[in-house]
Write a protein that holds these residues in place. Structure first.
Motif, PDB file in Angstrom:
ATOM      1  N   ALA A 247      35.371  -0.836  27.768  1.00  0.00           N
ATOM      2  CA  ALA A 247      34.884  -0.894  26.183  1.00  0.00           C
ATOM      3  C   ALA A 247      36.013  -1.636  25.509  1.00  0.00           C
ATOM      4  CB  ALA A 247      35.018   0.462  25.782  1.00  0.00           C
ATOM      5  N   ARG A 248      35.430  -2.252  24.256  1.00  0.00           N
ATOM      6  CA  ARG A 248      36.250  -3.032  23.643  1.00  0.00           C
ATOM      7  C   ARG A 248      35.974  -2.801  21.977  1.00  0.00           C
ATOM      8  NH1 ARG A 248      33.402  -9.001  24.162  1.00  0.00           N
ATOM      9  NH2 ARG A 248      31.525  -8.343  22.950  1.00  0.00           N
ATOM     10  N   ALA A 249      36.947  -3.227  21.290  1.00  0.00           N
ATOM     11  CA  ALA A 249      36.819  -2.758  19.767  1.00  0.00           C
ATOM     12  C   ALA A 249      37.412  -3.988  19.188  1.00  0.00           C
ATOM     13  CB  ALA A 249      37.266  -1.494  19.241  1.00  0.00           C
ATOM     14  N   ARG A 250      36.990  -4.376  17.819  1.00  0.00           N
ATOM     15  CA  ARG A 250      37.663  -5.344  17.191  1.00  0.00           C
ATOM     16  C   ARG A 250      39.069  -4.630  16.393  1.00  0.00           C
ATOM     17  NH1 ARG A 250      36.555 -10.707  17.743  1.00  0.00           N
ATOM     18  NH2 ARG A 250      34.304 -11.076  17.718  1.00  0.00           N
ATOM     19  N   SER A 251      38.923  -3.490  16.366  1.00  0.00           N
ATOM     20  CA  SER A 251      40.140  -3.025  15.474  1.00  0.00           C
ATOM     21  C   SER A 251      40.599  -1.634  16.654  1.00  0.00           C
ATOM     22  CB  SER A 251      39.721  -2.312  14.313  1.00  0.00           C
ATOM     23  OG  SER A 251      40.811  -1.207  13.838  1.00  0.00           O
ATOM     24  N   ILE A 252      41.906  -1.085  16.313  1.00  0.00           N
ATOM     25  CA  ILE A 252      42.414  -0.115  17.246  1.00  0.00           C
ATOM     26  C   ILE A 252      41.729   1.274  16.874  1.00  0.00           C
ATOM     27  CG2 ILE A 252      44.429   0.526  15.910  1.00  0.00           C
ATOM     28  CD1 ILE A 252      44.334   0.329  19.953  1.00  0.00           C
ATOM     29  N   HIS A 253      41.124   1.014  15.669  1.00  0.00           N
ATOM     30  CA  HIS A 253      40.494   2.272  15.139  1.00  0.00           C
ATOM     31  C   HIS A 253      38.972   2.344  15.409  1.00  0.00           C
ATOM     32  CE1 HIS A 253      44.289   2.631  13.019  1.00  0.00           C
ATOM     33  NE2 HIS A 253      44.172   1.586  12.523  1.00  0.00           N
ATOM     34  N   GLY A 254      38.602   1.408  16.264  1.00  0.00           N
ATOM     35  CA  GLY A 254      37.323   1.427  16.880  1.00  0.00           C
ATOM     36  C   GLY A 254      36.091   0.740  15.716  1.00  0.00           C
ATOM     37  N   PRO A 255      34.963   0.816  15.937  1.00  0.00           N
ATOM     38  CA  PRO A 255      34.453   1.581  16.947  1.00  0.00           C
ATOM     39  C   PRO A 255      34.060   0.617  18.294  1.00  0.00           C
ATOM     40  CG  PRO A 255      32.531   0.412  15.621  1.00  0.00           C
ATOM     41  CD  PRO A 255      33.897   0.205  14.884  1.00  0.00           C
ATOM     42  N   TRP A 256      34.243   1.451  19.137  1.00  0.00           N
ATOM     43  CA  TRP A 256      34.207   0.811  20.860  1.00  0.00           C
ATOM     44  C   TRP A 256      32.842   0.936  21.300  1.00  0.00           C
ATOM     45  CZ3 TRP A 256      38.923  -0.259  22.224  1.00  0.00           C
ATOM     46  CH2 TRP A 256      40.088   0.095  21.804  1.00  0.00           C
ATOM     47  N   GLU A 257      32.746  -0.270  21.952  1.00  0.00           N
ATOM     48  CA  GLU A 257      31.477  -0.493  22.549  1.00  0.00           C
ATOM     49  C   GLU A 257      31.686  -0.811  24.103  1.00  0.00           C
ATOM     50  OE1 GLU A 257      29.757  -4.431  22.170  1.00  0.00           O
ATOM     51  OE2 GLU A 257      31.455  -5.290  21.369  1.00  0.00           O
ATOM     52  N   ASP A 258      30.607  -0.128  24.918  1.00  0.00           N
ATOM     53  CA  ASP A 258      30.865  -0.370  26.319  1.00  0.00           C
ATOM     54  C   ASP A 258      30.636  -1.730  27.006  1.00  0.00           C
ATOM     55  OD1 ASP A 258      31.949   2.358  27.066  1.00  0.00           O
ATOM     56  OD2 ASP A 258      29.813   3.095  26.705  1.00  0.00           O
ATOM     57  N   CYS A 259      31.431  -1.975  27.973  1.00  0.00           N
ATOM     58  CA  CYS A 259      30.651  -3.121  28.822  1.00  0.00           C
ATOM     59  C   CYS A 259      29.625  -3.235  29.305  1.00  0.00           C
ATOM     60  CB  CYS A 259      32.026  -3.751  29.636  1.00  0.00           C
ATOM     61  SG  CYS A 259      31.787  -5.041  30.759  1.00  0.00           S
ATOM     62  N   PRO A 260      28.587  -3.975  29.153  1.00  0.00           N
ATOM     63  CA  PRO A 260      27.091  -3.883  29.787  1.00  0.00           C
ATOM     64  C   PRO A 260      27.320  -4.205  31.241  1.00  0.00           C
ATOM     65  CG  PRO A 260      27.504  -6.062  28.722  1.00  0.00           C
ATOM     66  CD  PRO A 260      28.804  -5.168  28.338  1.00  0.00           C
ATOM     67  N   ALA A 261      28.386  -4.408  31.943  1.00  0.00           N
ATOM     68  CA  ALA A 261      28.566  -4.603  33.349  1.00  0.00           C
ATOM     69  C   ALA A 261      29.331  -3.372  33.832  1.00  0.00           C
ATOM     70  CB  ALA A 261      29.165  -5.930  33.547  1.00  0.00           C
ATOM     71  N   ASN A 262      29.347  -2.364  33.429  1.00  0.00           N
ATOM     72  CA  ASN A 262      30.109  -1.261  33.927  1.00  0.00           C
ATOM     73  C   ASN A 262      29.232  -0.580  35.087  1.00  0.00           C
ATOM     74  OD1 ASN A 262      32.207  -0.974  32.088  1.00  0.00           O
ATOM     75  ND2 ASN A 262      31.486   0.207  30.502  1.00  0.00           N
ATOM     76  N   PRO A 263      30.147  -0.153  36.086  1.00  0.00           N
ATOM     77  CA  PRO A 263      31.476  -0.078  36.337  1.00  0.00           C
ATOM     78  C   PRO A 263      32.088  -1.440  36.889  1.00  0.00           C
ATOM     79  CG  PRO A 263      30.252   0.656  38.181  1.00  0.00           C
ATOM     80  CD  PRO A 263      29.366   0.567  37.317  1.00  0.00           C
TER      81      PRO A 263
END
Length: 527
Positions: A247-263
């Motif tokens: 997952a990724r986020a612009r800030s360490i405080h989120g929000p987190w978005e999941d990678c569309p290619a998971n796993p």
């Protein structure tokens, strides 16, 4: 059979890893000295610009890596082995040399740690299974140590910490289950209580896994994002369970978005060479390329534990990344740049020095366990303890080959029982020991047959583990003539999915009863 470099290069088109000599010296200083070493173990570097996984064979699970300038440092879960948390050094991500252990006091079974550097100081955040479970921190001004005494952070409900610094300079530990807790400015205590910040991506309900078990978070900052890499699906169990998600986020405080290619990584079929792949960390290579380090079980060799694998990473146009090594059964191009250090560590030992914490470690030692050891005249003297391997805190090695033998001269006092073992834990081991009158056969973690010992208080013992088929040989003349012991074993079931504990089957030696045992000329040979 001993493979030459030419043999190994020819085999590299298949699944065999390269075998090179390793020596009785604890740490040879030059490649020439390394090439003169006596035993053989598999290593990843094929010598032609390619490597073949694993980069570190044997039980090297939950790799925690730190890039520090042109140097890379790596350590692993060490569980009940002490001294523990051996630090390894590399310049090219393929060839690794041990530096030494960071943890000397037994604080419990050490699970997946975080290795970090902040403001010129090195930190290890250490989860332990104990009573109670907790997370500890140790620190050092130099990677070689000395490392501080452990400080208990009082985190009893989580495992697998990951240290990360936010864009605002705040320090955090991300934890299992999608939680995190803030750290003080010095990193040696927590601020507040853990909070839940991320709900990990879930796989389809019909996949064959061990369980959801979101764990092993690792965070890297790249290209304006924080990337959170998590393991789900269970660490062992079915080969298709463990996997890598992001997952990724612009800030360490989120929000987190999941990678569309998971796993991003998953063993899809038991026919693949590497099973249960997960607990990934991303790291930048010497030439600016990117790589992932994670662990996996070798097909049919759960007994070797989870081994360290290196997978090339490509960044995609949409700012995500993917692993490109496939199932890792074939050779891959080495990372560009960087210089190779001589790889590995000899397992043979002439006992000129004691490599405690690099070559040898105790299983679940008590305080001052090392006081049982002394060296003189190329002899290791081990004071007897307990009644058998179950309670004697044996000395053990990590051996990463699928077939090997080891032998040693052993001399005992009256009242002492000593021998050579293959040890998973204190409830599951096998081997052969002797006192001055009788042999003792260890099997299934029990002491069984006790036939007559014709050699008395001194003999040479040999154990062969040839792809899970175990035989024992004895010699009364220092190994010139061998006699096959009348008990063979099959040990493919000596592993986590039978016993639990996430360990491996390790060669070693023990001394029980009273008095002392003296060990000389320990030789390890890969088959």
């Amino acid at each position: 059979m001993r493979l030459t470099r030419r043999d190994a290069l020819a085999a590299a088109g298949g699944s065999a890893a390269l075998l090179l000599p390793t020596s009785t010296a604890a740490a040879p200083d030059t490649p020439a000295a390394y090439r003169r070493e006596l035993d053989q173990q598999r290593i990843a570097d094929l010598g032609d610009g390619r490597f073949l996984n694993p980069v570190l064979s044997g039980d090297r699970p939950d790799p925690a890596i730190l890039k520090d300038g042109q140097d890379y440092y790596l350590t692993f879960s060490s569980f009940d082995s002490y001294p523990g948390l051996i630090l390894w050094h590399s310049r090219d991500l393929v060839n690794w040399r041990p530096i030494g252990p960071a943890l000397h006091r037994n604080i419990g079974s050490v699970w997946a740690v975080s290795l970090a550097k902040h403001d010129g100081r090195y930190f290890l955040y250490i989860p332990t299974k104990a009573s109670p479970n907790s997370i500890w921190v140790i620190h050092a001004d130099r990677i070689e140590g000395p490392w501080s005494e452990p400080i208990d952070l009082g985190l009893h409900a989580h495992i697998d910490p990951c240290h990360v610094v936010g864009e605002d300079g705040s320090r955090w530990l991300f934890l299992s289950g999608g939680d995190r807790v803030r750290l003080s400015a010095d990193g040696l205590s927590t601020v507040g209580t853990p909070e839940h910040v991320y709900d990990p991506w879930r796989y389809p309900s019909d996949w064959v896994v061990e369980g959801f078990s979101p764990e092993g978070p690792k965070i890297v900052r790249h290209g304006g994002y924080f990337y959170l890499i998590t393991a789900v699906g269970g660490t062992a169990g079915p080969p298709t369970g463990h996997m890598v998600i992001a997952a990724r986020a612009r800030s360490i405080h989120g929000p987190w978005e999941d990678c569309p290619a998971n796993p991003l990584v998953r063993t899809r079929d038991r026919s693949e060479r590497w099973w249960s792949r997960g607990h990934a960390s991303l790291v930048e290579g010497p030439a600016g390329d990117w790589w992932a380090l994670y662990h996996g079980y070798e097909k049919d060799y759960w007994t070797l534990g989870r081994q360290t694998l290196l997978d090339p990473v490509a960044w995609t146009a949409d700012g995500w990344f993917k692993m490109t090594g496939g199932d890792l059964s074939r050779p891959l191009a080495k990372p560009r740049g960087g210089s190779a250090v001589p790889h590995g560590m000899a397992l043979s030992d002439d006992f000129q020095t004691l490599a405690l914490g690099t070559r040898w470690s105790f299983f679940r030692p008590r305080p001052n366990e090392a006081d049982r050891l002394s060296l003189a005249n190329r002899t290791l003297t081990l004071t007897a303890s307990g009644t058998a391997p179950v309670d004697s805190a044996p000395l053990l090695l990590i051996a990463g080959d699928t077939g090997y033998r080891f032998d040693c001269d052993i001399e005992i006092d009256p009242g002492t029982t000593a021998g050579l073992i293959l040890f998973y834990d204190d409830k599951l081991y096998c081997g052969l020991g002797f006192d001055q009158q009788r042999f003792v056969t260890h099997q299934y973690g029990q002491e069984r047959g006790r036939p007559h010992n014709p050699h008395g208080r001194q003999m040479r013992l040999r154990v062969t583990n040839d792809r899970h088929i175990v035989t024992f040989d004895t010699s009364g003349d220092g190994g010139r003539h061998w006699t096959r012991f009348d008990r063979g074993m099959e040990v493919s079931g000596y592993h986590h999915n039978v016993r639990g504990g996430f360990l491996m089957l390790r060669p070693g030696l023990y001394a029980a009863g009273t008095g002392t045992a003296r060990f000389r000329d320990f030789r390890f040979t890969a088959l």
